[in-house]
Enzyme design. Structure first.
Site, PDB file in Angstrom:
ATOM      1  N   ASP A  28       0.852  -1.190   0.000  1.00 58.43           N
ATOM      2  CA  ASP A  28       0.000   0.000   0.000  1.00 58.43           C
ATOM      3  C   ASP A  28       0.891   1.244   0.000  1.00 58.43           C
ATOM      4  OD1 ASP A  28      -1.945   1.924   0.369  1.00 58.43           O
ATOM      5  OD2 ASP A  28      -2.044   1.582   2.546  1.00 58.43           O
ATOM      6  N   GLU A  80      29.671   1.933   1.910  1.00 57.88           N
ATOM      7  CA  GLU A  80      29.500   0.482   1.929  1.00 57.88           C
ATOM      8  C   GLU A  80      29.267  -0.030   0.503  1.00 57.88           C
ATOM      9  OE1 GLU A  80      25.994   0.292   4.681  1.00 57.88           O
ATOM     10  OE2 GLU A  80      25.268  -0.986   3.060  1.00 57.88           O
ATOM     11  N   CYS A 112      26.382   2.736   7.721  1.00 57.62           N
ATOM     12  CA  CYS A 112      26.018   4.117   7.356  1.00 57.62           C
ATOM     13  C   CYS A 112      26.863   5.196   8.022  1.00 57.62           C
ATOM     14  CB  CYS A 112      24.544   4.349   7.652  1.00 57.62           C
ATOM     15  SG  CYS A 112      23.464   3.347   6.637  1.00 57.62           S
ATOM     16  N   ARG A 199      12.703  -5.038  13.315  1.00 64.22           N
ATOM     17  CA  ARG A 199      12.501  -4.058  14.398  1.00 64.22           C
ATOM     18  C   ARG A 199      13.704  -3.927  15.323  1.00 64.22           C
ATOM     19  NH1 ARG A 199       7.795  -1.717  15.139  1.00 64.22           N
ATOM     20  NH2 ARG A 199       6.088  -2.372  13.807  1.00 64.22           N
ATOM     21  N   THR A 201      16.508  -3.222  14.478  1.00 66.44           N
ATOM     22  CA  THR A 201      17.330  -2.092  14.028  1.00 66.44           C
ATOM     23  C   THR A 201      16.955  -0.789  14.747  1.00 66.44           C
ATOM     24  OG1 THR A 201      15.799  -1.597  12.224  1.00 66.44           O
ATOM     25  CG2 THR A 201      17.635  -3.041  11.686  1.00 66.44           C
ATOM     26  N   HIS A 234      21.500  10.625  11.648  1.00 67.85           N
ATOM     27  CA  HIS A 234      21.427   9.686  10.520  1.00 67.85           C
ATOM     28  C   HIS A 234      19.952   9.489  10.141  1.00 67.85           C
ATOM     29  CE1 HIS A 234      21.883   6.456   7.831  1.00 67.85           C
ATOM     30  NE2 HIS A 234      21.347   5.566   8.626  1.00 67.85           N
ATOM     31  N   LYS A 239      11.046   8.983   9.760  1.00 64.70           N
ATOM     32  CA  LYS A 239      10.553   8.947  11.138  1.00 64.70           C
ATOM     33  C   LYS A 239      11.663   8.935  12.196  1.00 64.70           C
ATOM     34  CE  LYS A 239       7.657   5.632  13.093  1.00 64.70           C
ATOM     35  NZ  LYS A 239       6.849   4.428  12.897  1.00 64.70           N
ATOM     36  N   SER A 296      25.226   0.748  11.328  1.00 63.55           N
ATOM     37  CA  SER A 296      24.816  -0.538  11.881  1.00 63.55           C
ATOM     38  C   SER A 296      26.033  -1.377  12.201  1.00 63.55           C
ATOM     39  CB  SER A 296      23.926  -1.265  10.883  1.00 63.55           C
ATOM     40  OG  SER A 296      22.682  -0.611  10.820  1.00 63.55           O
TER      41      SER A 296
END
Lengths: 348, 129
Positions: A28, A80, A112, A199, A201, A234, A239, A296
């Site tokens: 969606d 990377e 990152c 999640r 992360t 970052h 969000k 990460s």
């Protein structure tokens, strides 16, 4: 005074809209744009890679710094997506820009945050007195597996920073790094696409490392969030940086100038560095900037910058990043995007 | 493209280094051992500007194997500010909007690659300014 004497960014012209990717995979579109706050992302041209992006960003940094490239003593590129597994990206960049050959070159990798690593080491060389100028770059042509959530965000772009002592446009007042073994996102040798812990992360990785590095930076500096004009974090999606900023005590107004991700995507090693260039493009003398990256694996590098009077002289010497984001865009459909990103298997 | 030839051409492909004749000031790109104007043999290395205009161009629809995945693409003759003319791809442009006389600037791009495992070759290409 030690800090940034020249900065520059580069973003490719090609774009794909998040709704095009969502439609391709039967998702969606509204939930992607609303949930992740991602509308479109940059896509590298078929002839662009981390090296070409780094060269263009560094050319813009040189246009602003107006220094002799021969005086740059070190060049570090964090990414990377280095095009070669063995052969540093910087070897090509130094020859393209007329730097060296008496120069120290290395490729950095840390998901990152490889770009801020490059900036940190470049800054440290100048601070130690080892060299007059050093160049730190973060650039990526990020990978996301087809159909994976990362495909909505993994984009291309980069930013370059020349560190020095004279004609500093943004003085580095404090730094702090925070690192732990947190396997939230990785790519094994020989794999085409990274994997991630969904999640996982979030809280144990992104939020923990940025808030810990951020809190330590505030303690070191004895400053509070309201002392800063801008904050850059970052940007893996729209969000997360807003949420982590809120947890540290920063407002939406402090974050949104460098918040490029809804229209740029996540440029991985180029993410927070490109956000910093967006802030420097409009900053005024005396402004304080708070910046924390995240890579990460996991770790964060934090910087506090104070903008100087020199900023007024350099801002218009090279294209601004919001200009690159808004102008001369070429939109791709999913098929073109898959071809550009070499996601289609071909005969050799 | 073999590695040695690519390496030899780096000053021109990466930095647009030309030879300026010390006797008659003629600029040769790529540099030559003997000046085509005055037969002089002494040159100063100069870097050409990264700005110019399109003199002519064509759209390649059937390309050699190395470039076949990029078709259709534009190749043009670009006159740089110094009057030097170079042949280059014109990229990041909508092909039906390219026109003779348009201002271009040169950017650093991947020009070709030697198969899946060989070296990557970089150089200049033009984008509409």
């Amino acid at each position: 005074m030690i800090g940034i004497v020249g900065y520059g960014a580069y973003l490719p012209h090609y774009r794909i809209k998040a709704e095009v990717i969502a439609t391709q995979w039967g998702a969606d579109p509204a939930s992607v744009t609303r949930g992740l706050q991602l509308f479109e992302k940059t896509v590298p041209g078929q002839d662009e890679d981390t090296i070409t992006i780094a060269v263009e960003a560094a050319r813009n940094a040189l246009r602003r710094a107006q220094i002799d490239p021969q005086e740059i003593g070190a060049v570090y590129i964090g990414s990377e997506s280095h095009p070669y597994a063995v052969k540093p990206s910087g070897t090509i960049l130094v020859d393209a820009l007329g730097i060296g050959p008496h120069v120290h070159v290395a490729s950095y990798e840390f998901a990152c945050k490889a770009g801020t690593e490059a900036m940190y080491v470049a800054y440290s060389h100048v601070k130690s007195g080892e060299m007059r100028y050093a160049l730190g770059i973060g650039a990526d042509t990020s990978q996301g597996a087809p159909g994976d959530a990362l495909e909505y965000s993994a984009s291309a772009g980069g930013a370059a920073f020349i560190m020095g002592r004279e004609k500093v446009v943004a003085e580095i007042l404090h730094t702090h790094s925070y690192t732990s073994d947190t396997p939230d996102f990785w790519r094994r040798e020989g794999e085409d696409y990274p994997r991630h812990g969904g999640r996982f992360t979030g809280d144990p990785a992104y939020f923990k490392h940025i808030t810990e590095a951020g809190k330590a930076l505030l303690e070191k500096s004895k400053l509070s969030p309201r002392d800063f004009r801008y904050a850059v974090f970052h940007m893996p999606n729209g969000k997360f940086p807003m949420e982590v900023g809120k947890r540290l005590g920063f407002t939406k107004e402090q974050i949104e100038t460098g918040w490029l991700v809804p229209w740029m995507g996540n440029t991985y090693s180029g993410s927070s560095p490109t956000g910093l260039t967006a802030v420097l493009d409009v900053a005024r003398p005396g402004d304080l900037i708070f910046m924390v990256s995240f890579g990460s694996g996991a770790g964060s590098d934090g910087f506090i910058f104070r903008v100087t009077d020199e900023i007024n002289k350099v801002q218009d010497r090279a294209p601004k990043v919001r200009q690159m984001l808004d102008e001369k865009k070429i939109y791709l459909n999913y098929g073109e995007y898959a071809k550009f990103r070499r996601k289609i298997k071909l005969n050799e | 493209m073999i590695t040695a030839r690519y390496h030899r051409e780096i000053p021109q492909r990466y930095r647009l280094e030309a030879g300026k004749c010390s006797t008659c000031q003629h600029v040769a790109f790529p540099p030559r051992p003997v000046c085509p104007k005055c037969k002089g043999r002494s040159f100063e290395t100069v870097r050409l500007s990264e700005e110019g205009k399109i003199v002519t161009f064509t759209i390649v629809r059937v390309a050699s194997e190395k470039f076949s995945k990029q078709t259709p693409y534009a190749v043009g003759i670009v006159e740089l500010q110094e009057g030097i003319r170079i042949t280059t791809q014109i990229v990041d442009a909508e092909l039906d909007k390219i026109e003779v006389g348009q201002r271009v600037k040169l950017v650093f791009r991947r020009v070709q690659e030697d198969g899946r495992a060989g070296i990557l070759c970089y150089g200049y290409k033009a984008i509409i300014a």
